[in-house]
Every structure is written in structure tokens, then in C-alpha cells.
Design a protein around this motif. Structure first.
Motif, PDB file in Angstrom:
ATOM      1  N   ARG A 160       0.848  -1.198   0.000  1.00 42.06           N
ATOM      2  CA  ARG A 160       0.000   0.000   0.000  1.00 42.06           C
ATOM      3  C   ARG A 160       0.880   1.243   0.000  1.00 42.06           C
ATOM      4  O   ARG A 160       1.824   1.332   0.785  1.00 42.06           O
ATOM      5  CB  ARG A 160      -0.901   0.021   1.228  1.00 42.06           C
ATOM      6  N   LYS A 180      -4.162   0.012  -7.766  1.00 44.28           N
ATOM      7  CA  LYS A 180      -5.616   0.160  -7.735  1.00 44.28           C
ATOM      8  C   LYS A 180      -5.965   1.004  -6.514  1.00 44.28           C
ATOM      9  O   LYS A 180      -5.413   0.790  -5.430  1.00 44.28           O
ATOM     10  CB  LYS A 180      -6.297  -1.203  -7.639  1.00 44.28           C
ATOM     11  N   ARG A 181      -6.860   1.936  -6.702  1.00 40.04           N
ATOM     12  CA  ARG A 181      -7.240   2.819  -5.599  1.00 40.04           C
ATOM     13  C   ARG A 181      -8.094   2.059  -4.582  1.00 40.04           C
ATOM     14  O   ARG A 181      -8.996   1.315  -4.950  1.00 40.04           O
ATOM     15  CB  ARG A 181      -7.996   4.018  -6.125  1.00 40.04           C
ATOM     16  N   SER A 182      -7.768   2.281  -3.305  1.00 43.99           N
ATOM     17  CA  SER A 182      -8.531   1.675  -2.219  1.00 43.99           C
ATOM     18  C   SER A 182      -8.642   2.724  -1.119  1.00 43.99           C
ATOM     19  O   SER A 182      -7.713   2.917  -0.326  1.00 43.99           O
ATOM     20  CB  SER A 182      -7.821   0.431  -1.693  1.00 43.99           C
ATOM     21  N   GLY A 183      -9.766   3.430  -1.090  1.00 42.96           N
ATOM     22  CA  GLY A 183      -9.923   4.516  -0.126  1.00 42.96           C
ATOM     23  C   GLY A 183      -8.991   5.659  -0.485  1.00 42.96           C
ATOM     24  O   GLY A 183      -9.005   6.161  -1.596  1.00 42.96           O
ATOM     25  N   TYR A 200      -3.325   3.478  -2.425  1.00 44.12           N
ATOM     26  CA  TYR A 200      -3.240   2.699  -3.648  1.00 44.12           C
ATOM     27  C   TYR A 200      -2.563   1.372  -3.315  1.00 44.12           C
ATOM     28  O   TYR A 200      -1.591   1.334  -2.567  1.00 44.12           O
ATOM     29  CB  TYR A 200      -2.438   3.440  -4.723  1.00 44.12           C
ATOM     30  N   ILE A 201      -3.085   0.290  -3.881  1.00 44.46           N
ATOM     31  CA  ILE A 201      -2.554  -1.045  -3.617  1.00 44.46           C
ATOM     32  C   ILE A 201      -1.929  -1.574  -4.888  1.00 44.46           C
ATOM     33  O   ILE A 201      -2.507  -1.453  -5.983  1.00 44.46           O
ATOM     34  CB  ILE A 201      -3.666  -2.006  -3.162  1.00 44.46           C
TER      35      ILE A 201
END
Length: 114
Positions: free
Chosen positions: A76, A103-106, A109-110
């Protein structure tokens, strides 16, 4: 005077053309290559391993050198590296930079495998 101009004009023109065609090429090291310096690395800790990211390239520090590695999925990060591109794969929005997909997560980015 005409003979001098016949020599000076082509030399000046050639010099101008050579300087205007100059380009800057950035070369990133291949995986597994060891470098001694990394420019302004950002440190990311994942599963007790310190990863160093500089210009979208990931490293692990060994002694006094940095070894380029493939970043593991699941890491992350709070910011994307410069030069990222937005891509869609099967309708899903990803961010790609130098072969690594995020990939956006909240608010973070992961790193993902696509």
C-alpha cells in the motif's frame, strides 16, 4: 570575405542542428541489478521488509547498496509515482507506472497483479 562566409555559415548551422537534436534518456536498472545510490527514495514497509521506491522503481537495501526488485502485490502506498498512466482493464480502472499496476482503495493505492 566570401570564402570565410562559406566556411563559417555551414559550421554555425551544423553546430545549431547538433545542439537542437539533443535528448535526455533515462535508463532504469534491470531487475536484480545493484546500484549504490537511489535518488530521493520513499520508504514503504510491507511484511517487515523495507522497500525503497524512486521514480516508480522499487529497491531493497542490502548493506550499502540497493537491489532492484519486483514489488510484491498488496503493498500500500499513499501517492502514485510521477509519470503514471490511467488504464482500464476489463472495465476496471488501474494506474500503471513502469510495469507496476496500482488500484485505488480509499485514500491509498494497492499494488495489484493484472
Amino acid at each position: 570575405m566570401k570564402n570565410v562566409m562559406r566556411i563559417v555559415v555551414p559550421v554555425v548551422l551544423f553546430g545549431f542542428l547538433m545542439t537542437s537534436c539533443a535528448t535526455t534518456v533515462k535508463v532504469r536498472p534491470a531487475r536484480g541489478v545493484v546500484v549504490t545510490k537511489v535518488h530521493r527514495p520513499k520508504v514503504v514497509v510491507h511484511k517487515n521488509v523495507h522497500y525503497y521506491r524512486s521514480d516508480g522503481v522499487w529497491y531493497v537495501k542490502k548493506n550499502r547498496a540497493y537491489k532492484r526488485v519486483t514489488v510484491p502485490t498488496g503493498v500500500r502506498v499513499t501517492t502514485l509515482p510521477r509519470g503514471y498512466k490511467t488504464v482500464k482493464v476489463r472495465g476496471v480502472k488501474y494506474y500503471r507506472c513502469k510495469g507496476v499496476y496500482y488500484k485505488r482503495s480509499g485514500r491509498k493505492y494497492i499494488v495489484v497483479q493484472v
